[in-house]
Enzyme design. Sequence first.
Site, PDB file in Angstrom:
ATOM      1  N   SER A 179       0.848  -1.102  -0.011  1.00 11.50           N
ATOM      2  CA  SER A 179      -0.063  -0.131   0.095  1.00 11.50           C
ATOM      3  C   SER A 179       0.818   1.325   0.015  1.00 11.50           C
ATOM      4  O   SER A 179       1.625   1.294  -0.786  1.00 11.50           O
ATOM      5  CB  SER A 179      -1.008  -0.203   1.312  1.00 11.50           C
ATOM      6  N   ASP A 226      -8.934  -6.566  -4.517  1.00 11.17           N
ATOM      7  CA  ASP A 226      -8.602  -5.354  -4.089  1.00 11.17           C
ATOM      8  C   ASP A 226      -9.126  -4.227  -4.785  1.00 11.17           C
ATOM      9  O   ASP A 226      -8.905  -4.167  -6.052  1.00 11.17           O
ATOM     10  CB  ASP A 226      -7.031  -5.025  -4.193  1.00 11.17           C
ATOM     11  N   HIS A 283      -8.022  -5.212  -0.314  1.00 11.62           N
ATOM     12  CA  HIS A 283      -6.655  -4.632   0.036  1.00 11.62           C
ATOM     13  C   HIS A 283      -6.033  -5.175   1.111  1.00 11.62           C
ATOM     14  O   HIS A 283      -4.986  -5.356   1.314  1.00 11.62           O
ATOM     15  CB  HIS A 283      -6.928  -3.094   0.065  1.00 11.62           C
TER      16      HIS A 283
HETATM   17  N1  COA Z   1     -19.060  -5.482  15.861  1.00 11.73           N
HETATM   18  C1  COA Z   1     -17.938  -4.931  16.609  1.00 11.73           C
HETATM   19  N2  COA Z   1     -16.868  -5.429  16.428  1.00 11.73           N
HETATM   20  C2  COA Z   1     -16.541  -6.544  15.744  1.00 11.73           C
HETATM   21  C3  COA Z   1     -17.490  -7.096  14.969  1.00 11.73           C
HETATM   22  C4  COA Z   1     -18.910  -6.567  14.892  1.00 11.73           C
HETATM   23  N3  COA Z   1     -19.627  -6.968  14.217  1.00 11.73           N
HETATM   24  N4  COA Z   1     -16.920  -7.935  14.108  1.00 11.73           N
HETATM   25  C5  COA Z   1     -15.540  -8.027  14.584  1.00 11.73           C
HETATM   26  N5  COA Z   1     -15.368  -6.950  15.420  1.00 11.73           N
HETATM   27  C6  COA Z   1     -14.056  -6.848  16.059  1.00 11.73           C
HETATM   28  C7  COA Z   1     -13.457  -8.050  16.697  1.00 11.73           C
HETATM   29  O1  COA Z   1     -14.024  -8.328  17.905  1.00 11.73           O
HETATM   30  C8  COA Z   1     -11.975  -7.877  16.580  1.00 11.73           C
HETATM   31  O2  COA Z   1     -11.847  -6.707  17.587  1.00 11.73           O
HETATM   32  P1  COA Z   1     -10.017  -6.771  17.962  1.00 11.73           P
HETATM   33  O3  COA Z   1      -9.326  -6.414  16.951  1.00 11.73           O
HETATM   34  O4  COA Z   1      -9.878  -5.673  19.341  1.00 11.73           O
HETATM   35  O5  COA Z   1      -9.564  -8.151  18.498  1.00 11.73           O
HETATM   36  C9  COA Z   1     -11.925  -6.903  15.212  1.00 11.73           C
HETATM   37  O6  COA Z   1     -13.030  -6.396  15.095  1.00 11.73           O
HETATM   38  C10 COA Z   1     -11.490  -7.733  14.155  1.00 11.73           C
HETATM   39  O7  COA Z   1     -11.336  -7.026  12.907  1.00 11.73           O
HETATM   40  P2  COA Z   1     -11.187  -7.639  11.602  1.00 11.73           P
HETATM   41  O8  COA Z   1     -11.355  -6.666  10.762  1.00 11.73           O
HETATM   42  O9  COA Z   1     -12.188  -8.772  11.315  1.00 11.73           O
HETATM   43  O10 COA Z   1      -9.933  -8.377  11.659  1.00 11.73           O
HETATM   44  P3  COA Z   1      -9.171  -9.305  10.668  1.00 11.73           P
HETATM   45  O11 COA Z   1      -8.315 -10.452  11.133  1.00 11.73           O
HETATM   46  O12 COA Z   1     -10.087  -9.759   9.542  1.00 11.73           O
HETATM   47  O13 COA Z   1      -8.396  -8.310   9.921  1.00 11.73           O
HETATM   48  C11 COA Z   1      -6.822  -6.331  10.178  1.00 11.73           C
HETATM   49  C12 COA Z   1      -6.997  -8.016  10.778  1.00 11.73           C
HETATM   50  C13 COA Z   1      -5.532  -6.016  10.676  1.00 11.73           C
HETATM   51  C14 COA Z   1      -6.459  -6.400   8.638  1.00 11.73           C
HETATM   52  C15 COA Z   1      -7.677  -5.326  10.202  1.00 11.73           C
HETATM   53  O14 COA Z   1      -8.445  -5.385  11.545  1.00 11.73           O
HETATM   54  C16 COA Z   1      -7.551  -3.990  10.114  1.00 11.73           C
HETATM   55  O15 COA Z   1      -7.187  -3.268  10.789  1.00 11.73           O
HETATM   56  N6  COA Z   1      -7.778  -3.434   8.693  1.00 11.73           N
HETATM   57  C17 COA Z   1      -7.289  -2.255   8.365  1.00 11.73           C
HETATM   58  C18 COA Z   1      -5.870  -2.111   8.134  1.00 11.73           C
HETATM   59  C19 COA Z   1      -5.551  -1.109   7.388  1.00 11.73           C
HETATM   60  O16 COA Z   1      -4.864  -0.048   7.875  1.00 11.73           O
HETATM   61  N7  COA Z   1      -5.595  -1.352   6.070  1.00 11.73           N
HETATM   62  C20 COA Z   1      -5.403  -0.339   5.149  1.00 11.73           C
HETATM   63  C21 COA Z   1      -3.545  -0.152   4.616  1.00 11.73           C
HETATM   64  S1  COA Z   1      -3.530   1.180   3.677  1.00 11.73           S
END
Ligand code: COA
Length: 349
Positions: A137, A291, A320
């Site tokens: 990214s 993506d 992505h």
């Molecule tokens: N309501 C509330 N919370 C929820 C939920 C819902 N329906 N569904 C899931 N969650 C919470 C989970 O409890 C978990 O909490 P925690 O992180 O405190 O443990 C969290 O959401 C999980 O998020 P999720 O996106 O499902 O995790 P993942 O394993 O699929 O993805 C990442 C991990 C790191 C990729 C993602 O969390 C993330 O941060 N994405 C953005 C990263 C980013 O900045 N990308 C752009 C780069 S330019």
Amino acid sequence: MEKYDHTFHYKQDFSLESGSTLSGFQLKYTTLGKLNADRSNVVWICHALTGSSDFTDWWSGLFDEGRFFDPRHYFIVCANVLGGCYGSTGPLSIDPKTGKPYYHNFPPVTNRDVVHAFDLLRRELRLENIHTLIGGSLGGQQVLEWAIQQPDVFQHIIPIATNANHSPWGIAFNEAQRMAIETDPTWKENHPRAGLEGLKAARAIGMISYRYYETYQHTQAEKSNETLQDFRAATYQRYQGQKLANRFNAFTYWGLSIMMDTHNVGRNRPSVAEALKKIKARTLVVGIDSDILFPLQEQKFLAEHIPDARLEVMSSLYGHDGFLVEFEQLSSHIKNFFAQDHISARASA
Ligand code: COA
């Protein structure tokens, strides 16, 4: 294996592309593993938008004992970007000219400025050659920019889910996020929490671009037909907004989104394609089939114009975000790339 956090202090004036000057800066960086005797085992990571230098926190699936880049064999370095909020100079740092935090007065920083700052750190560490430069990214954008500026330093580069110049589509997503921050009445204020409610909305918009229809269908579908409120997808959006607000600030987010928008390897060069042709590193471009933010056509373009580049596509339900989730696929593509590179190197020896 123990990781170490360090801070690089640059004490001279530092000119930015915008024409502004910083009176010095600092970069926080993390290292893991040991530099070998001939200093040939360096892997440098460029982190994504809201990442930190602590790659063990967000990329341990690639960089850990037993993983592809095993710190028992590699010396791994990652620095927080200039303009960041994880220990490097950024909007919440003290402006030496006023003795107060910069906040809204922090100048715009481009990927070229970031790479320039990283290169000063690289020289300070006396790392003449980098075995592999890798990032996804925003980090992938910096990988490309750096490999164009310093073609003789990098042996291999791995730009992932990234592009040569940021797209109108990507800029539109970022502008919508900045508009969300602007609607926060506290945004004009000068304190670390200014614009934080707006930041939550911005993150919720961002999440939609990091994922796609199927991701939400798969992870956030209602478990019953009776729901009338508090939909899972709704609480998820709010949760992710809050989660970012707990660890970030609106000033830095604003600046980094502009950093991404101003990314264009063709700026002040004959063309985007000509700039990519300057890359001498053996290149593995990785894209993700789902993506929507950095779609595959952008990685195909990179692979067409970087000399002898190889393109691999990961299949993911995470859009992505796949580059932060699909460690098995990513490791397997990198493994094949190095195996192929080894064969080519032997054949040409
Ligand atoms: N309501 C509330 N919370 C929820 C939920 C819902 N329906 N569904 C899931 N969650 C919470 C989970 O409890 C978990 O909490 P925690 O992180 O405190 O443990 C969290 O959401 C999980 O998020 P999720 O996106 O499902 O995790 P993942 O394993 O699929 O993805 C990442 C991990 C790191 C990729 C993602 O969390 C993330 O941060 N994405 C953005 C990263 C980013 O900045 N990308 C752009 C780069 S330019």
